[in-house]
Design a protein around this motif. Structure first.
Motif, PDB file in Angstrom:
ATOM      1  N   GLY A 223       0.974  -1.111   0.526  1.00 38.50           N
ATOM      2  CA  GLY A 223       0.056   0.453  -0.153  1.00 38.50           C
ATOM      3  C   GLY A 223       1.287   1.341  -0.387  1.00 38.50           C
ATOM      4  N   LYS A 224       0.673   2.454   0.258  1.00 38.73           N
ATOM      5  CA  LYS A 224       1.239   3.479  -0.021  1.00 38.73           C
ATOM      6  C   LYS A 224       0.498   4.190   1.444  1.00 38.73           C
ATOM      7  CE  LYS A 224       0.780   3.214  -5.550  1.00 38.73           C
ATOM      8  NZ  LYS A 224       1.059   4.306  -6.738  1.00 38.73           N
ATOM      9  N   GLY A 225      -0.235   4.386   2.273  1.00 37.62           N
ATOM     10  CA  GLY A 225      -0.419   4.827   3.648  1.00 37.62           C
ATOM     11  C   GLY A 225       0.493   5.084   4.604  1.00 37.62           C
ATOM     12  N   PHE A 226       0.200   5.210   5.555  1.00 37.58           N
ATOM     13  CA  PHE A 226       1.525   5.451   6.796  1.00 37.58           C
ATOM     14  C   PHE A 226       1.862   4.416   7.124  1.00 37.58           C
ATOM     15  CE2 PHE A 226       1.042   9.556   9.361  1.00 37.58           C
ATOM     16  CZ  PHE A 226       1.993  10.286   8.318  1.00 37.58           C
ATOM     17  N   GLY A 227       0.890   3.196   6.906  1.00 34.49           N
ATOM     18  CA  GLY A 227       1.978   2.004   7.405  1.00 34.49           C
ATOM     19  C   GLY A 227       2.601   1.754   6.742  1.00 34.49           C
ATOM     20  N   GLU A 228       2.961   1.640   5.747  1.00 33.22           N
ATOM     21  CA  GLU A 228       3.772   1.144   4.373  1.00 33.22           C
ATOM     22  C   GLU A 228       4.993   2.571   4.904  1.00 33.22           C
ATOM     23  OE1 GLU A 228       6.211  -0.047   1.265  1.00 33.22           O
ATOM     24  OE2 GLU A 228       4.770  -1.145   2.982  1.00 33.22           O
ATOM     25  N   LEU A 229       4.752   3.461   5.481  1.00 35.76           N
ATOM     26  CA  LEU A 229       5.916   4.088   5.565  1.00 35.76           C
ATOM     27  C   LEU A 229       6.420   3.940   6.923  1.00 35.76           C
ATOM     28  CD1 LEU A 229       4.079   7.515   4.949  1.00 35.76           C
ATOM     29  CD2 LEU A 229       6.398   6.951   3.254  1.00 35.76           C
ATOM     30  N   ILE A 230       5.470   2.721   8.504  1.00 38.50           N
ATOM     31  CA  ILE A 230       6.183   2.855   8.827  1.00 38.50           C
ATOM     32  C   ILE A 230       6.548   1.097   9.235  1.00 38.50           C
ATOM     33  CG2 ILE A 230       5.548   1.494  11.150  1.00 38.50           C
ATOM     34  CD1 ILE A 230       2.867   3.650  11.669  1.00 38.50           C
ATOM     35  N   ARG A 231       6.559   0.436   7.846  1.00 42.63           N
ATOM     36  CA  ARG A 231       7.116  -0.901   7.786  1.00 42.63           C
ATOM     37  C   ARG A 231       8.757  -0.272   6.717  1.00 42.63           C
ATOM     38  NH1 ARG A 231       8.191  -3.812   3.826  1.00 42.63           N
ATOM     39  NH2 ARG A 231       8.051  -2.422   2.071  1.00 42.63           N
ATOM     40  N   VAL A 232       8.964   0.414   6.316  1.00 43.37           N
ATOM     41  CA  VAL A 232       9.851   0.833   5.426  1.00 43.37           C
ATOM     42  C   VAL A 232      11.033   1.047   6.661  1.00 43.37           C
ATOM     43  CG1 VAL A 232      10.996   2.207   3.501  1.00 43.37           C
ATOM     44  CG2 VAL A 232       9.104   1.405   3.068  1.00 43.37           C
ATOM     45  N   ALA A 233      10.343   2.400   7.090  1.00 41.27           N
ATOM     46  CA  ALA A 233      10.989   3.353   8.236  1.00 41.27           C
ATOM     47  C   ALA A 233      11.123   1.882   9.923  1.00 41.27           C
ATOM     48  CB  ALA A 233      10.755   4.362   9.421  1.00 41.27           C
ATOM     49  N   ALA A 234      10.524   1.461   9.596  1.00 40.38           N
ATOM     50  CA  ALA A 234      10.828   0.135  10.777  1.00 40.38           C
ATOM     51  C   ALA A 234      12.179  -1.033  10.352  1.00 40.38           C
ATOM     52  CB  ALA A 234      10.469  -0.728  11.349  1.00 40.38           C
ATOM     53  N   SER A 235      11.747  -1.168   8.797  1.00 41.26           N
ATOM     54  CA  SER A 235      13.016  -1.884   8.291  1.00 41.26           C
ATOM     55  C   SER A 235      14.540  -1.562   7.932  1.00 41.26           C
ATOM     56  CB  SER A 235      13.019  -2.727   6.556  1.00 41.26           C
ATOM     57  OG  SER A 235      12.652  -1.240   6.079  1.00 41.26           O
ATOM     58  N   GLN A 236      14.335  -0.007   7.838  1.00 42.45           N
ATOM     59  CA  GLN A 236      15.521   0.452   8.121  1.00 42.45           C
ATOM     60  C   GLN A 236      16.690   1.474   9.459  1.00 42.45           C
ATOM     61  OE1 GLN A 236      15.060   4.166   5.031  1.00 42.45           O
ATOM     62  NE2 GLN A 236      14.649   2.838   3.919  1.00 42.45           N
ATOM     63  N   LEU A 237      15.563   0.701  10.330  1.00 44.76           N
ATOM     64  CA  LEU A 237      15.929   1.015  11.736  1.00 44.76           C
ATOM     65  C   LEU A 237      16.048   3.016  12.538  1.00 44.76           C
ATOM     66  CD1 LEU A 237      19.225  -1.426  12.146  1.00 44.76           C
ATOM     67  CD2 LEU A 237      16.631  -1.134  12.797  1.00 44.76           C
ATOM     68  N   GLN A 238      15.018   3.521  11.180  1.00 41.81           N
ATOM     69  CA  GLN A 238      15.284   4.676  11.534  1.00 41.81           C
ATOM     70  C   GLN A 238      14.018   4.623  12.514  1.00 41.81           C
ATOM     71  OE1 GLN A 238      13.524   6.287   7.876  1.00 41.81           O
ATOM     72  NE2 GLN A 238      16.286   6.138   7.015  1.00 41.81           N
ATOM     73  N   THR A 239      14.077   4.628  14.133  1.00 44.07           N
ATOM     74  CA  THR A 239      12.949   4.528  15.137  1.00 44.07           C
ATOM     75  C   THR A 239      12.412   5.633  15.899  1.00 44.07           C
ATOM     76  OG1 THR A 239      15.139   4.555  17.017  1.00 44.07           O
ATOM     77  CG2 THR A 239      13.385   2.455  15.993  1.00 44.07           C
ATOM     78  N   PRO A 240      13.634   6.825  15.877  1.00 49.89           N
ATOM     79  CA  PRO A 240      12.249   8.474  15.524  1.00 49.89           C
ATOM     80  C   PRO A 240      11.249   8.746  14.675  1.00 49.89           C
ATOM     81  CG  PRO A 240      14.933   8.372  15.383  1.00 49.89           C
ATOM     82  CD  PRO A 240      14.614   6.660  15.204  1.00 49.89           C
ATOM     83  N   ARG A 241      11.532   8.118  13.371  1.00 48.87           N
ATOM     84  CA  ARG A 241      10.516   8.374  12.473  1.00 48.87           C
ATOM     85  C   ARG A 241       9.065   7.221  12.638  1.00 48.87           C
ATOM     86  NH1 ARG A 241      10.649  10.456   7.532  1.00 48.87           N
ATOM     87  NH2 ARG A 241      12.049  11.577   8.622  1.00 48.87           N
ATOM     88  N   VAL A 242       9.037   5.984  13.284  1.00 44.61           N
ATOM     89  CA  VAL A 242       8.522   5.283  12.966  1.00 44.61           C
ATOM     90  C   VAL A 242       7.585   6.189  14.470  1.00 44.61           C
ATOM     91  CG1 VAL A 242       8.189   2.672  14.961  1.00 44.61           C
ATOM     92  CG2 VAL A 242       9.591   3.390  12.978  1.00 44.61           C
ATOM     93  N   PHE A 243       8.369   6.043  15.412  1.00 42.75           N
ATOM     94  CA  PHE A 243       7.402   7.328  16.584  1.00 42.75           C
ATOM     95  C   PHE A 243       6.755   8.028  16.368  1.00 42.75           C
ATOM     96  CE2 PHE A 243      10.713   4.494  19.502  1.00 42.75           C
ATOM     97  CZ  PHE A 243       9.929   4.301  20.638  1.00 42.75           C
TER      98      PHE A 243
END
Length: 282
Positions: A223-243
């Protein structure tokens, strides 16, 4: 705690503890400060790896970065709008299906004896496990996300509607029957208005749960929503972005809950909702 009045009558007064005397705004701010302080303590002393748990300062900086992207009309605004559509459509479908099944269960013996057990059995199943099925049936577009969101949010509305239809006063029902009211007239003019507090309780639970369905479907089905952005950020260990993204999703969920509460206050003005007061919306 008791005291004696001049006339000799005993007057009882309820003792309020010190913590209950703290104003709501002060308590909420104090709790937030305590959580942030504990968060900073854990980060400063390396109790949890900084890769997993960023500092409050790093998270706040990223929250501001996401806000600037949203206000400038960047890609995050488009992603948020997609997730918003999934949540709203899922909630609307859940209301339509939940009201229909709730009336069936609450008004007919067939619904209560035959339909309700199946609904309870389905609700006890792990709903995340249905996500691959919705993806296989409806594809990787918005339809599968809406379907899972509606699937998760439907059951509370069914229960709230059915409970509301059984909350009427028996004397009022007999009065309607004596006056020759039909079954539909009794339903729409007596049972549904009386049961609105229960119905809105189901709606508020559904408003909170519908977000989980949409985001879970995005995690598992792209998908192209916020859930996908969270998944990508988590896979790249961008934890501030996930929060940061989780915070904005919580604001979206709170906004939907707030709208339901406002509608409830308009339609059920005669009923005091402790849930609304607890949420700070009364």
């Amino acid at each position: 705690m008791s005291s004696t009045a001049p006339e000799g009558d005993t007057v009882w007064t309820e003792h309020v503890s010190l913590i209950d005397r703290i104003p709501r705004s002060v308590a909420m701010v104090g709790l937030l400060v305590a959580v942030v302080a504990l968060w900073q303590f854990v980060h400063s002393f390396g109790i949890v790896s900084p890769i997993i748990l960023p500092s409050p300062g790093e998270t706040w900086a990223d929250i501001q970065l996401v806000a600037r992207n949203l206000l400038s009309g960047g890609y995050m605004l488009k992603a948020l709008w997609i997730t918003t559509q999934e949540v709203l459509l899922g909630f609307l479908f859940a209301m339509a299906i939940g009201f229909s099944l709730g009336i069936l269960v609450g008004e007919t013996a067939f619904g209560e004896r035959a339909v309700l057990p199946y609904l309870v059995a389905i609700d006890t199943m792990p709903k995340v496990a249905f996500a691959p099925l919705f993806l296989a049936w409806l594809g990787f577009g918005i339809a599968s996300k809406v379907a899972l969101a509606a699937f998760i949010a439907t059951f509370p509305i069914v229960v709230g509607t059915a409970a509301g239809l059984h909350a009427h006063d028996e004397n009022a029902r007999m009065l309607f029957k004596t006056m020759g009211a039909s079954r539909w007239q009794t339903l729409f003019k007596m049972k549904l208005p009386t049961g609105l507090p229960h119905i809105f309780t189901g709606l508020k639970i559904a408003a909170v749960g519908v977000m989980a369905g949409a985001i879970t479907a995005e995690f598992l089905g792209g998908g192209k929503g916020f859930g996908e952005l969270i998944r990508v950020a988590a896979s790249q260990l961008q934890t501030p972005r996930v929060f940061s993204l989780i915070l904005y999703l919580s604001l979206l969920g709170f906004a939907l809950f707030w709208v339901v509460v406002l509608v409830e206050r308009r339609l059920v003005f005669w009923h005091r909702s402790t849930i609304s007061e607890t949420a700070g919306l009364a």
